[in-house]
Design a protein around this motif. Structure first.
Motif, PDB file in Angstrom:
ATOM      1  N   PHE A   1     -46.255  78.126  15.364  1.00 30.59           N
ATOM      2  CA  PHE A   1     -45.570  79.301  15.903  1.00 30.59           C
ATOM      3  C   PHE A   1     -46.558  80.416  16.211  1.00 30.59           C
ATOM      4  CE2 PHE A   1     -44.071  83.594  15.107  1.00 30.59           C
ATOM      5  CZ  PHE A   1     -43.130  83.726  16.113  1.00 30.59           C
TER       6      PHE A   1
ATOM      7  N   ARG B   1     -44.646  85.940   9.786  1.00 31.13           N
ATOM      8  CA  ARG B   1     -45.270  85.469  11.024  1.00 31.13           C
ATOM      9  C   ARG B   1     -44.963  86.411  12.178  1.00 31.13           C
ATOM     10  NH1 ARG B   1     -41.869  80.087  10.227  1.00 31.13           N
ATOM     11  NH2 ARG B   1     -42.299  80.851   8.121  1.00 31.13           N
TER      12      ARG B   1
ATOM     13  N   SER C   1     -38.798  81.079  16.059  1.00 33.38           N
ATOM     14  CA  SER C   1     -39.654  81.600  14.995  1.00 33.38           C
ATOM     15  C   SER C   1     -39.670  80.698  13.769  1.00 33.38           C
ATOM     16  CB  SER C   1     -39.227  83.016  14.598  1.00 33.38           C
ATOM     17  OG  SER C   1     -37.965  83.006  13.945  1.00 33.38           O
ATOM     18  N   SER C   2     -38.527  80.082  13.477  1.00 34.68           N
ATOM     19  CA  SER C   2     -38.457  79.220  12.290  1.00 34.68           C
ATOM     20  C   SER C   2     -37.150  78.448  12.321  1.00 34.68           C
ATOM     21  CB  SER C   2     -38.518  80.052  11.005  1.00 34.68           C
ATOM     22  OG  SER C   2     -37.314  80.790  10.842  1.00 34.68           O
TER      23      SER C   2
ATOM     24  N   ALA D   1     -46.813  81.678  19.957  1.00 33.57           N
ATOM     25  CA  ALA D   1     -46.252  83.003  20.223  1.00 33.57           C
ATOM     26  C   ALA D   1     -47.321  84.057  20.502  1.00 33.57           C
ATOM     27  CB  ALA D   1     -45.393  83.446  19.034  1.00 33.57           C
TER      28      ALA D   1
ATOM     29  N   TRP E   1     -45.080  71.448  16.223  1.00 28.48           N
ATOM     30  CA  TRP E   1     -44.746  72.074  17.499  1.00 28.48           C
ATOM     31  C   TRP E   1     -43.318  71.740  17.922  1.00 28.48           C
ATOM     32  CZ3 TRP E   1     -48.454  75.270  19.648  1.00 28.48           C
ATOM     33  CH2 TRP E   1     -49.691  75.247  18.993  1.00 28.48           C
TER      34      TRP E   1
ATOM     35  N   VAL F   1     -39.992  80.135  22.351  1.00 26.45           N
ATOM     36  CA  VAL F   1     -40.401  79.627  21.046  1.00 26.45           C
ATOM     37  C   VAL F   1     -39.393  80.075  20.000  1.00 26.45           C
ATOM     38  CG1 VAL F   1     -41.927  81.635  20.672  1.00 26.45           C
ATOM     39  CG2 VAL F   1     -42.298  79.544  19.346  1.00 26.45           C
TER      40      VAL F   1
ATOM     41  N   ILE G   1     -40.740  74.293  16.439  1.00 25.81           N
ATOM     42  CA  ILE G   1     -40.633  75.641  17.025  1.00 25.81           C
ATOM     43  C   ILE G   1     -40.401  75.607  18.535  1.00 25.81           C
ATOM     44  CG2 ILE G   1     -41.924  76.776  15.192  1.00 25.81           C
ATOM     45  CD1 ILE G   1     -43.767  76.120  18.382  1.00 25.81           C
TER      46      ILE G   1
ATOM     47  N   VAL H   1     -39.380  85.218  21.904  1.00 22.88           N
ATOM     48  CA  VAL H   1     -39.210  84.597  20.588  1.00 22.88           C
ATOM     49  C   VAL H   1     -37.747  84.688  20.157  1.00 22.88           C
ATOM     50  CG1 VAL H   1     -39.859  84.700  18.157  1.00 22.88           C
ATOM     51  CG2 VAL H   1     -41.576  85.181  19.940  1.00 22.88           C
TER      52      VAL H   1
END
Length: 517
Positions: free
Chosen positions: A463, A352, A444-445, A467, A430, A442, A433, A342
């Motif tokens: 996410f 998250r 996170s934001s 994740a 999708w 991925v 991320i 991540v």
């Protein structure tokens, strides 16, 4: 933790001045009349001759024939609009009960009348009780400083229910859960830091059928909850702020028909971390634990109601997102429990990260459970508040949508005054991320506020799914697993004032109505 006990009233004799059980009568209705009981009906008609407010507002009048001499008409509104709903009864009862309390009543009785004869209003009397309890609740700090007996003086609430339609055990269990949820969410950040939050849960479930396990070992966090541990990093310099994972389990006797697996976000204070909140936006961030608080509250309702045929396991991620020299920062790449790498986009998107390792554990466990359904519950995004206002936002994956899971929860929420709006997961979520390089799996934001981000409350579900590894359990997989992300940023407190207003403990009533009724 005391709260007013619901008491069934089977006879109108208990409403008269000859009764010693009650000391006020609250009529909750759209019109100031009660044709079935002449003393109240006559008192209202006579009062209307001198007070035009009666039938248009919440009013207390003296009536010597009524228990305690106090008669209150709590006006629901006319209930003739398509957008009216059962909450009108809860809101009116809440106002009427406050009048009764201020007048000195400690054992008031509630009558609901002229209830629309539709399915949508079937729980009007229960909502009158629950709305009253919401209004009567006072913060834990206030109860301890001023005395619970003094500021929460109402002992019982009578419910006029001659046909015995109300399940008092369920109603009491629901309020017990909501009260625990409000206490955990609404208490200030030092008293309810992660250790205090965990201790309060241990105490709340002592002697109950809910098993509690608190994880406090940093080495285990680093191994089994690495993204959670990253959020906690800056908090380790202050012992009372150290993180906790609180595991709760309820399993009924007999065969299990359904398994709920719920992760709650309990960020006991959110500074934003290295992406520090500025401009006064830190006020109210002690309530960023509302999701975990509601999960604990739902487990309390289970403990009190003891339903059959269900297993519920929960993990509450209790952590403080502090700022300090060891704070995690944007651009870090951290491998989570699922093995996914991540890349951190914004440290203020910590919720998250705090939840996703627990969700990954449940993902691995779910394939061996009976009819599993997974949830994350969190005060996650300002976008949810802007998008759906005072309602809970439900964002579901493919298997949950195929099972109409969010539809069922939303329908239950409508019946119990705990409204939800359903949001679709789309391919654009999708895309937000997606990894930009081979260095990570991925993102996170994005690096902006959720409130100004398109699809700001929908894409976090993508996410959490990717994740945690849940994206491998979609409709076309060998073992589909339904998952719903529940964002209560808009519904978690009254009026959206996160610093001052009362927590609502949403979505306890929606979940309990779905799975326990």
């Amino acid at each position: 933790m005391a709260y007013p006990t619901p008491v069934r009233i089977e006879s109108s004799n208990d409403l008269s001045n000859n009764s010693s059980r009650f000391d006020a009568v609250i009529l909750v209705s759209p019109k100031a009349q009660l044709e079935s009981y002449a003393p109240i009906d006559n008192a209202l008609k006579n009062a209307q001759k001198v007070d035009r407010r009666i039938g248009n507002d919440h009013v207390l009048i003296h009536c010597s024939e009524i228990a305690g001499g106090r008669l209150i008409h709590a006006f629901t509104g006319n209930l003739d609009k398509d957008y009216d709903d059962v909450r009108n009864f809860g809101d009116a009862a809440k106002a009427g009960l406050q009048i009764a309390k201020n007048a000195g009543a400690i054992n008031p009785a509630i009558i609901v009348d002229q209830v629309p004869q539709t399915n949508d209003y079937q729980h009007a009397l229960e909502l009158a009780y629950l709305g009253s309890c919401q209004g009567l609740w006072q913060p834990l700090e206030a109860r301890q400083a001023l005395g619970e007996e003094e500021i929460e003086s109402v002992k019982t609430i009578g419910l006029f229910d001659p046909d015995s339609k109300v399940d008092l055990q369920y109603l009491s269990a629901a309020e017990a859960g909501r009260r625990l949820g409000r206490d955990l969410c609404g208490t200030e950040p030092e008293r309810m830091a992660p250790i205090g939050f965990a201790n309060y849960c241990v105490e709340a479930f002592s002697g109950s059928e809910v098993k509690v396990n608190v994880i406090d070992d940093r080495e285990r966090f680093a191994k089994d909850f690495p993204l959670f541990d990253a959020v906690a990093r800056a908090s380790y310099s202050v012992e009372r702020h150290h993180p906790r994972i609180i595991e709760l389990e309820y399993q009924s006797d007999g065969p299990i028909e359904k398994t709920l697996m719920i992760v709650g976000k309990a960020v006991t204070y959110d500074t934003g971390g290295a992406d520090l909140k500025t401009g006064g936006h830190m006020a109210g961030m002690s309530r960023d634990k509302g999701g975990g608080a509601a999960v604990a509250g739902f487990m309390k309702t289970l403990a009190e109601f003891k339903p059959k045929g269900i297993k519920v396991v929960a993990k509450i991620a209790a952590v403080r997102n502090s700022i300090g020299t060891d704070a995690y920062v944007a651009d870090e790449i951290i491998t989570g429990h699922s093995g996914k790498r991540v890349r951190i986009g914004n440290t203020d998107a910590e919720g998250r990260l705090a939840m996703v390792d627990s969700l990954s554990h449940f993902r691995a466990q779910a394939v061996n459970e009976v009819n599993p359904q997974l949830f994350t519950v969190a005060t996650l995004t300002g976008h949810a508040l802007l998008s759906v206002g005072p309602y809970t936002a439900l964002v579901e994956n493919g298997p949950a949508r195929q099972a109409n899971l969010s539809d069922h929860i939303a329908q239950s929420g409508d019946l119990w005054g705990d409204g939800c709006d359903i949001s679709r997961s789309r391919r654009e979520d999708w895309d937000i991320i997606r990894p930009r390089t081979k260095a990570d799996d991925v993102l996170s934001s994005n690096n902006g506020p959720s409130a100004t981000t398109k699809r700001g409350h929908q894409f976090p579900m993508a996410f959490l799914s990717l994740a945690s590894g849940l994206d491998n359990h979609g409709n076309n997989s060998e073992k589909p697993v339904p998952y719903v992300h529940v964002d209560i940023a808009g519904s978690g407190v009254e009026s959206g004032d996160w610093q001052h207003d009362k927590p609502t403990a949403a979505p306890i009533l929606a979940l309990a109505g779905t799975y326990l009724r």
